[in-house]
Design a protein around this motif. Structure first.
Motif, PDB file in Angstrom:
ATOM      1  N   TYR A  29      -4.370  -5.807   5.382  1.00 15.28           N
ATOM      2  CA  TYR A  29      -4.101  -5.278   6.721  1.00 15.28           C
ATOM      3  C   TYR A  29      -5.097  -4.140   6.955  1.00 15.28           C
ATOM      4  N   LEU A  30      -6.001  -4.331   7.901  1.00 11.64           N
ATOM      5  CA  LEU A  30      -7.078  -3.370   8.129  1.00 11.64           C
ATOM      6  C   LEU A  30      -7.026  -2.811   9.542  1.00 11.64           C
ATOM      7  N   VAL A  31      -7.108  -1.485   9.641  1.00  7.85           N
ATOM      8  CA  VAL A  31      -7.307  -0.810  10.923  1.00  7.85           C
ATOM      9  C   VAL A  31      -8.637  -0.065  10.830  1.00  7.85           C
ATOM     10  N   GLU A  32      -9.603  -0.484  11.642  1.00  5.03           N
ATOM     11  CA  GLU A  32     -10.892   0.203  11.648  1.00  5.03           C
ATOM     12  C   GLU A  32     -10.772   1.507  12.427  1.00  5.03           C
ATOM     13  N   ALA A  33     -11.158   2.600  11.789  1.00  2.96           N
ATOM     14  CA  ALA A  33     -11.145   3.931  12.418  1.00  2.96           C
ATOM     15  C   ALA A  33     -12.476   4.584  12.091  1.00  2.96           C
ATOM     16  N   ARG A  34     -13.406   4.485  13.013  1.00  4.80           N
ATOM     17  CA  ARG A  34     -14.801   4.832  12.730  1.00  4.80           C
ATOM     18  C   ARG A  34     -15.143   6.298  13.004  1.00  4.80           C
ATOM     19  N   THR A  35     -14.214   7.057  13.560  1.00  2.00           N
ATOM     20  CA  THR A  35     -14.557   8.422  13.974  1.00  2.00           C
ATOM     21  C   THR A  35     -14.724   9.380  12.802  1.00  2.00           C
ATOM     22  N   ILE A  36     -14.079   9.086  11.680  1.00  2.00           N
ATOM     23  CA  ILE A  36     -14.171   9.953  10.502  1.00  2.00           C
ATOM     24  C   ILE A  36     -14.743   9.126   9.353  1.00  2.00           C
ATOM     25  N   PRO A  37     -15.726   9.638   8.622  1.00  2.55           N
ATOM     26  CA  PRO A  37     -16.357   8.863   7.537  1.00  2.55           C
ATOM     27  C   PRO A  37     -15.492   8.818   6.267  1.00  2.55           C
ATOM     28  N   MET A  38     -14.265   8.311   6.419  1.00  4.16           N
ATOM     29  CA  MET A  38     -13.325   8.225   5.310  1.00  4.16           C
ATOM     30  C   MET A  38     -12.685   6.845   5.284  1.00  4.16           C
ATOM     31  N   ILE A  39     -12.209   6.473   4.111  1.00  3.54           N
ATOM     32  CA  ILE A  39     -11.460   5.230   3.946  1.00  3.54           C
ATOM     33  C   ILE A  39     -10.196   5.552   3.154  1.00  3.54           C
ATOM     34  N   ASP A  40      -9.049   5.155   3.685  1.00  5.06           N
ATOM     35  CA  ASP A  40      -7.778   5.274   2.972  1.00  5.06           C
ATOM     36  C   ASP A  40      -7.282   3.869   2.659  1.00  5.06           C
ATOM     37  N   LEU A  41      -6.994   3.635   1.400  1.00  6.03           N
ATOM     38  CA  LEU A  41      -6.574   2.307   0.939  1.00  6.03           C
ATOM     39  C   LEU A  41      -5.283   2.426   0.149  1.00  6.03           C
ATOM     40  N   ASN A  94      -5.496   9.432   9.836  1.00  8.34           N
ATOM     41  CA  ASN A  94      -5.623   8.192   9.081  1.00  8.34           C
ATOM     42  C   ASN A  94      -4.473   8.007   8.103  1.00  8.34           C
ATOM     43  N   ARG A  95      -4.024   9.082   7.497  1.00  2.00           N
ATOM     44  CA  ARG A  95      -2.939   8.966   6.517  1.00  2.00           C
ATOM     45  C   ARG A  95      -1.627   8.567   7.185  1.00  2.00           C
ATOM     46  N   LYS A  96      -1.341   9.160   8.339  1.00  2.06           N
ATOM     47  CA  LYS A  96      -0.128   8.762   9.060  1.00  2.06           C
ATOM     48  C   LYS A  96      -0.222   7.309   9.501  1.00  2.06           C
ATOM     49  N   LEU A  97      -1.414   6.926   9.951  1.00  7.64           N
ATOM     50  CA  LEU A  97      -1.615   5.541  10.365  1.00  7.64           C
ATOM     51  C   LEU A  97      -1.441   4.603   9.183  1.00  7.64           C
ATOM     52  N   LEU A  98      -1.954   5.020   8.019  1.00  6.24           N
ATOM     53  CA  LEU A  98      -1.787   4.222   6.805  1.00  6.24           C
ATOM     54  C   LEU A  98      -0.315   4.062   6.460  1.00  6.24           C
ATOM     55  N   ASP A  99       0.447   5.145   6.574  1.00  7.66           N
ATOM     56  CA  ASP A  99       1.893   5.071   6.312  1.00  7.66           C
ATOM     57  C   ASP A  99       2.559   4.043   7.218  1.00  7.66           C
ATOM     58  N   ASN A 100       2.210   4.072   8.494  1.00  6.45           N
ATOM     59  CA  ASN A 100       2.835   3.162   9.446  1.00  6.45           C
ATOM     60  C   ASN A 100       2.416   1.722   9.217  1.00  6.45           C
ATOM     61  N   VAL A 101       1.143   1.500   8.982  1.00  2.42           N
ATOM     62  CA  VAL A 101       0.666   0.134   8.797  1.00  2.42           C
ATOM     63  C   VAL A 101       1.181  -0.450   7.481  1.00  2.42           C
ATOM     64  N   SER A 102       1.239   0.362   6.442  1.00  2.00           N
ATOM     65  CA  SER A 102       1.776  -0.141   5.171  1.00  2.00           C
ATOM     66  C   SER A 102       3.257  -0.471   5.309  1.00  2.00           C
ATOM     67  N   SER A 103       3.979   0.282   6.144  1.00  4.23           N
ATOM     68  CA  SER A 103       5.384  -0.035   6.404  1.00  4.23           C
ATOM     69  C   SER A 103       5.512  -1.346   7.173  1.00  4.23           C
ATOM     70  N   ILE A 104       4.636  -1.560   8.137  1.00  2.03           N
ATOM     71  CA  ILE A 104       4.620  -2.817   8.880  1.00  2.03           C
ATOM     72  C   ILE A 104       4.367  -3.979   7.923  1.00  2.03           C
ATOM     73  N   ALA A 105       3.397  -3.795   7.035  1.00  2.00           N
ATOM     74  CA  ALA A 105       3.071  -4.855   6.076  1.00  2.00           C
ATOM     75  C   ALA A 105       4.232  -5.113   5.128  1.00  2.00           C
ATOM     76  N   TRP A 106       4.794  -4.049   4.584  1.00  2.44           N
ATOM     77  CA  TRP A 106       5.840  -4.212   3.579  1.00  2.44           C
ATOM     78  C   TRP A 106       7.098  -4.844   4.164  1.00  2.44           C
ATOM     79  N   ASN A 107       7.419  -4.493   5.387  1.00  9.36           N
ATOM     80  CA  ASN A 107       8.640  -5.002   6.021  1.00  9.36           C
ATOM     81  C   ASN A 107       8.418  -6.280   6.821  1.00  9.36           C
ATOM     82  N   ASP A 108       7.202  -6.839   6.734  1.00 10.99           N
ATOM     83  CA  ASP A 108       6.883  -8.103   7.417  1.00 10.99           C
ATOM     84  C   ASP A 108       7.150  -8.016   8.919  1.00 10.99           C
ATOM     85  N   LEU A 109       6.730  -6.912   9.522  1.00 15.80           N
ATOM     86  CA  LEU A 109       6.914  -6.717  10.952  1.00 15.80           C
ATOM     87  C   LEU A 109       5.737  -7.309  11.724  1.00 15.80           C
ATOM     88  N   PRO A 110       5.898  -7.568  13.006  1.00 17.76           N
ATOM     89  CA  PRO A 110       4.789  -8.095  13.811  1.00 17.76           C
ATOM     90  C   PRO A 110       3.587  -7.157  13.790  1.00 17.76           C
TER      91      PRO A 110
END
Length: 439
Positions: free
Chosen positions: A35-47, A383-399
């Protein structure tokens, strides 16, 4: 004019944030779900990688095994026949300006990696994580050190009233379900290095794991990095995690249970609640909005008005709904003077009961929806808050459009839906109350 400008800025921020939160999803060649969200404004990657390697299947005599395994993964690994020590890992992370951590909760174990998106730095960080994952040594001396730390933490925590409250409340919520279990000094001391090695080898695998990435990277490049990272672990799990269903209370067997536990604390610590809903339940948004009105909205909530403002029984009183893949609890809680504990419980129960029976006013409903909608950008403003939300979406099999639809779902909630959801999922006469420091 100020209100208009504030509205424009907030609307722009919401639109911008949601536009940047498009989730790209695919299955990697290793079998991992990405599950990838591209966020190009900051030169960081959270995985983040999530494995089905939580504590839910810990042996009763070795509770804490999953958490201990996760905590020791980055404490030394064999690389090309040579030991890469925990100090070497730490020093290398510092040189790269990266962060790497492992943890385990009830249902999942997780790895988090944060790195600069500079080509050399991110490649080096991925290679380091790959080396850590490939062959952790689970050194018995380091295990002993971590066991001593954990035992000390348990001893200290068990003296606190909030720990006693949490453990007893979990036992009442979950009964014989593994979610009710918590490690003890005895179970921590029973864990051996061989247990960690066996657990790691049987549970950490590529296929079925969930990889969430937010940052300055695209799909093609991420796929290449994951080729290297996921080749460090087996493709298939040797042992599947089994999670029994969390059951709601049997209304024929339990009612108005109040458990009082003596404690020398100056105040009584109180929790009241019952199993309520899972995250995928269609009642999630009505329960979210209703709980904001009842006890989740801070100083504007009903519980605060009844308990604090009208009667001065507590400085803080709250409620929340904590759903996950399994049914999670509705919880209300506070601290109050011991002599007032019984009165506080009565007021809290009456306030909750009235809300279940009658629901919110039209004004409360609109105010709650406005606050939740307007506060949404703050849920994903990094990015970290977004990662928390997206990982929750992935883990809970949400749309995949859950974040895009979040504010729309909130706006659609009606008074009738809140009343129906609360009546369906909660019954004040079935709630368990635990009071630690009871008079």
């Amino acid at each position: 004019m100020k209100k208009i400008l504030a509205t424009i800025v907030l609307s722009f921020a919401t639109t911008l944030t949601q536009a940047n939160a498009v989730i790209n999803h695919w299955v990697h060649s290793s079998g991992a779900l990405v599950y990838l969200v591209e966020a190009r404004t900051i030169p960081m990657i959270d995985l983040q990688i999530d494995w089905y390697a939580g504590s839910v299947n810990d042996p009763k005599e070795k509770l804490g095994l999953a958490a201990m395994t996760a905590s020791l993964i980055d404490k030394g690994s064999m690389v090309n026949g040579r030991l890469m020590s925990e100090t070497s890992v730490s020093d290398r992370l510092a040189d790269l300006g990266a962060g790497l951590s492992f943890s385990a909760s009830a249902e999942r174990a997780s790895m988090r990696l944060r790195t600069l998106s500079d080509e050399k730095k991110k490649a080096a960080a991925i290679d380091l994580a790959s080396s850590v994952l490939k062959a952790p040594v689970f050194d018995s001396r380091i295990l002993k050190r971590e066991q001593e730390r954990t035992v000390s933490a348990i001893k200290e925590a068990d003296l606190k009233p909030e720990t006693k409250l949490s453990k007893e409340f979990d036992r009442q919520m979950y009964g014989q379900h593994p979610f009710a279990d918590s490690p003890t000094i005895k179970t921590i001391q029973a864990i051996k290095s061989e247990d960690l090695k066996r657990f790691y080898a049987s549970r950490y695998a590529a296929k079925g794991s969930k990889i969430t990435v937010v940052g300055d990277i695209g799909r093609a490049e991420l796929d290449q990095l994951l080729d290297r990272l996921m080749s460090s672990i087996p493709r298939e799990m040797k042992e599947q995690q089994q999670v029994p269903d969390v059951l709601k209370f049997d209304k024929n067997k339990q009612a108005n249970l109040v458990i009082k536990i003596p404690h020398e604390a100056q105040q009584a610590h109180i929790s009241m609640g019952m199993p309520a809903i899972a995250r995928k339940d269609p009642d999630y948004f009505p329960m979210l909005v209703g709980n904001y009105i009842l006890g989740g909205g801070g100083f504007v909530s009903r519980l605060v008005k009844e308990v604090r403002e009208k009667r001065g029984l507590a400085y803080s009183v709250y409620s929340y709904v904590a759903p996950g893949r399994q049914i999670g609890p509705y919880v209300a809680g506070m601290q109050t003077q011991k002599a007032q504990a019984d009165l506080a419980v009565d007021v809290m129960k009456k306030t909750i009961g009235d809300f279940i029976a009658n629901g919110p006013t039209d004004e409360e409903l609109q105010a709650a929806k406005n606050n939740l909608v307007n506060g949404f950008p703050l849920r994903i403003d990094s990015n970290r808050k977004l990662l928390d939300n997206v990982s929750s979406i992935a883990w809970n099999d949400l749309p995949l459009d859950t974040l895009d639809q979040w504010t729309n779902e909130l706006r659609k909630v009606t008074k009738e839906q809140v009343i129906a959801a609360f009546k369906k999922n909660l019954d004040v006469n079935q709630m368990v109350t635990v009071v630690v420091g009871a008079p």
